[in-house]
Design a protein around this motif. Structure first.
Motif: not given
Length: 483
Positions: A29, A33, A166, A285, A288-289, A303, A306, A361
């Motif tokens: 993860c 991310f 995350t 994934e 997305f950031a 953050q 997420l 989300a």
């Protein structure tokens, strides 16, 4: 009844088994991310070379799965089992290589090779952990209900692992402001060397150093959790040789077994459905950031967004376990995975709004939980079906699990490499405070339109999957008679 009672696993055993799934998810993860945005904005790797690192690393990760599966099938049983030694010996080296991924070397050339080498090294070592761990499902009990229950425990802890990955990575990084370049100034420069000279004069280098240090601190914390979880798994779970063997077992070579596995229809259909489902969520994934930072404009909130997704996924794993028990696994697949579609569309169509983004989300996390739990809970059913059709063939659990992951990782590597390359073609500006319109459009496609299309395709493929609840019950009874 006496045999079933002997095969029952204690809650402690299930928990120890489940904890072993956390290292793969925590590190995966964090990498999924944050690695892309880390390479682009912190390590300052050009987007083209970043796409090469992500592509080669993922493809190499895919290749190592069947390789490790092959070597596991050739491994002899020891006093610790056949799978546990792989887990024990790979752990310390995996920690070292993981830490070095998040270290920015003070070298003018060879930086791309640094990240490529240690990214591939870590993927190899974590595969040596995860493939035997996945195959361990078939060696903890012969009872399908116990394996399903252990899988539910495992998926709950694995999704919790994604929350930890995350939270640890995101919250530590989020406390440091990563510096960026204002877009009016940046986009007016046509010469990249001039831009870098101006950047060196005006940019607060201490802030960038703090950001790099934060990434290394997060890597150290995650590495410590990796070791702790591996210890709990090794000390708390007993690998049972007899749990996966039938009375008529006779040795079959790896390549004969591979041919048999790849000709098993239910396995191919399940792989195909799982492949496109994984692709959809991996694209989401991986991008997305960047999507939250630039398209939505939530540079200091991504953050937390997420984290909301992963917390929602963790809390809904028990619901999906109940749902698949009550309505069947195929029905749960249709309902669970398709529920992501309206939310993926909403987050792109609706104007940038922080409250709406958090609501979406949380709702999307419900579908993420289904995507985690359901395909993995269906694989033991396929293996049982295979054993009924080939009762003289055994020891191929690692082949099933390794190739199950191989196809998804290989295609994910291609897709992530292409997505990062697409951002480069769209004009992505390293460490810009904002991005050109073409980059924002590309990010919308990568987190919405493409994943929705892949999910719809996966649902069509799952429709062809032949093992329903009635088939499962018949297979269970037949296996008991065969044993």
């Amino acid at each position: 009844r006496l045999q079933e009672s002997r095969e029952r696993l204690s809650v402690c055993s299930k928990l120890c088994y489940a904890v072993g799934g956390a290292p793969y998810q925590i590190t995966g993860c964090a990498l999924g991310f944050f690695l892309q945005i880390y390479l682009l904005d912190v390590a300052q790797v050009d987007a083209f070379y970043a796409s090469i690192i992500l592509f080669v690393g993922r493809v190499w990760d895919a290749i190592t799965d069947p390789m490790v599966g092959f070597f596991i099938s050739k491994t002899s049983w020891t006093r610790f089992g056949r799978l546990m030694p792989w887990i024990m010996f790979s752990t310390p080296f995996a920690i070292i290589s993981y830490f070095l991924i998040w270290f920015v070397p003070d070298i003018s050339t060879g930086q791309v090779m640094w990240y490529l080498v240690f990214y591939c090294a870590f993927q190899t070592l974590v595969t040596c952990f995860h493939v035997p761990y996945s195959a361990l499902t078939m060696f903890i009990s012969r009872e399908q209900s116990e394996r399903d229950s252990a899988t539910a425990y495992r998926m709950t802890v694995e999704v919790l692992g994604t929350v930890l990955g995350t939270a640890i990575q995101g919250q530590i990084i989020g406390k440091v402001d990563t510096p960026c370049i204002g877009s009016p100034f940046f986009f007016g420069l046509s010469n990249s060397s001039v831009a870098m000279e101006e950047l060196n004069m005006t940019h607060d280098t201490e802030s960038l150093t703090d950001t790099r240090n934060a990434y290394m601190i997060a890597a150290g914390v995650i590495g410590g959790l990796y070791i702790l979880c591996a210890l709990i798994l090794v000390l708390g779970v007993r690998e049972r040789r007899e749990s996966s063997e039938l009375q008529s077992d006779e040795p079959v070579s790896f390549f004969q077994g591979l041919k048999l596995v790849m000709n098993h229809g239910p396995y191919i259909k399940l792989i195909a459905g799982f492949l496109f489902t994984s692709l959809a969520f991996m694209l989401l994934e991986g991008n997305f950031a960047l999507f939250c930072t630039y398209t939505l404009g939530f540079r200091n909130e991504f953050q937390n967004i997420l984290l909301a997704i992963m917390l929602s996924a963790t809390l809904t794993i028990p619901f999906w376990h109940w749902f698949l028990t009550r309505f069947g696994k195929k029905t749960a697949v249709y309902v669970g995975i398709s529920s992501a579609i309206p939310f993926l569309i909403t987050v792109v169509v609706v104007d940038s709004n922080l409250v709406v983004t958090y609501v979406v989300a949380v709702a999307a996390g419900i579908s993420v939980a289904a995507a985690f739990l359901l395909p993995w809970s269906m694989l033991p059913d396929v293996i049982d079906d295979f054993k009924l059709q080939h009762p003289s063939s055994h020891g191929h659990e690692a082949i099933f699990f390794s190739f199950y992951v191989f196809f998804t990782k290989f295609t994910a590597g291609v897709s992530l490499g292409i997505s990062t390359l697409s951002l480069d073609f769209a004009g992505y500006q390293t460490r810009g405070c904002s991005q050109p319109g073409q980059v924002n459009f590309t990010l919308k496609m990568l987190v919405s339109a493409v994943p929705v299309g892949l999910i719809l395709l996966s649902l069509l493929l799952f429709k062809l999957y032949p093992i329903d609840e009635e088939k499962r019950r018949k297979n269970k009874k037949a296996l008991q008679d065969l044993r």
